[in-house]
Design an enzyme around this catalytic site. Structure first.
Site, short mmCIF file in Angstrom:
data_model
loop_
_atom_site.label_atom_id
_atom_site.label_comp_id
_atom_site.label_asym_id
_atom_site.label_seq_id
_atom_site.Cartn_x
_atom_site.Cartn_y
_atom_site.Cartn_z
N THR A 168 102.78 118.28 5.85
CA THR A 168 103.19 117.77 7.00
C THR A 168 101.68 118.08 7.95
O THR A 168 101.07 118.82 7.74
CB THR A 168 104.28 118.00 7.79
OG1 THR A 168 104.40 119.41 7.92
CG2 THR A 168 105.49 117.54 6.96
N THR B 99 100.61 118.81 11.20
CA THR B 99 100.49 120.09 12.07
C THR B 99 100.45 121.14 11.17
O THR B 99 99.54 122.22 11.10
CB THR B 99 101.55 120.18 13.17
OG1 THR B 99 101.33 119.20 13.95
CG2 THR B 99 101.37 121.44 13.97
N CYS B 100 101.26 121.32 10.17
CA CYS B 100 101.50 122.47 9.44
C CYS B 100 100.13 122.60 8.50
O CYS B 100 99.90 123.77 8.21
CB CYS B 100 102.56 122.42 8.34
SG CYS B 100 104.17 121.81 9.38
N SER B 101 99.65 121.67 7.83
CA SER B 101 98.47 121.80 7.04
C SER B 101 97.24 121.55 7.65
O SER B 101 96.23 122.19 7.07
CB SER B 101 98.40 120.12 6.10
OG SER B 101 99.78 120.23 5.29
N LEU C 155 99.05 126.75 8.91
CA LEU C 155 98.80 127.42 7.85
C LEU C 155 97.35 127.62 7.67
O LEU C 155 97.06 128.82 7.33
CB LEU C 155 99.13 126.73 6.66
CG LEU C 155 99.07 126.95 5.22
CD1 LEU C 155 99.50 128.57 5.07
CD2 LEU C 155 99.49 126.30 4.04
#
Length: 182
Positions: free
Chosen positions: A53, A55-57, A61
């Site tokens: 996703t 924001t996560c990627s 992270l």
């Protein structure tokens, strides 16, 4: 989740590389426990709504991955990324992100996430049950610090990000180091 609370004992169904297995998928199932990840060390755990996703990627992270040495210097042994995704998805995401430092934890059934009170419905995005975004400093299985994004609820219309960012967690760790040194 509160500081001073011990993490729940949960089994995580993981896939690990096994050189004895030939073919395009040289992995085998391996059961890991909460203790396997958190016993006898100080770690940062961060959780997010889903692998791959935006924001996560793009931010969370990579920020933890790229800042790994700073976290080590601040007294952290390991950094774990947890998501309510299965082991196949988490391993492919780790591969796509080129992870060398952060280790992924698949909470495929959401059991760990549910037991710490962070399981939320994301049906508004077509996700189903997922983790709310948070981070924690965990020392020998006990929560030392907790960083939770505001607005915890089902089908939240936004994806808040800041409280659980690598910058926020690292600043807290450095403040703790400075307080001990003073």
């Amino acid at each position: 989740m509160q500081t001073g609370v011990k993490l729940p004992s949960v089994n995580f169904k993981t896939r690990v590389r096994d050189e004895s297995i030939e073919g395009p998928n040289p992995f085998r199932w391996e059961m890991k426990t909460t203790a396997d990840y958190f016993a006898n060390k100080r770690v940062v755990l961060f959780a997010l709504p889903g692998a791959f996703t935006p924001t996560c990627s793009t931010y969370q992270l990579p920020g933890f991955e790229n800042g790994f040495e700073d976290f080590r210097a601040a007294g952290v042994d390991d950094i774990y990324c947890l998501s309510v995704n299965d082991a196949f998805v988490m391993n492919q995401w780790a591969k796509a992100q080129g992870l060398q430092n952060v280790k992924v934890i698949p909470d495929g059934s959401g059991e760990f996430t549910r037991r710490i009170g962070m399981l939320v419905a994301k049906d508004n995005l077509g996700f189903g049950q997922r983790s709310w975004r948070y981070a924690a400093v965990v020392n020998d299985g006990v929560v030392e610090a907790w960083f939770e994004e505001p607005g915890l609820c089902d089908n939240f219309g936004e994806d808040p990000y800041g409280e659980s960012s690598p910058e926020t967690v690292l600043a807290w760790l450095r403040d703790q180091q400075n307080a001990k040194a003073a």
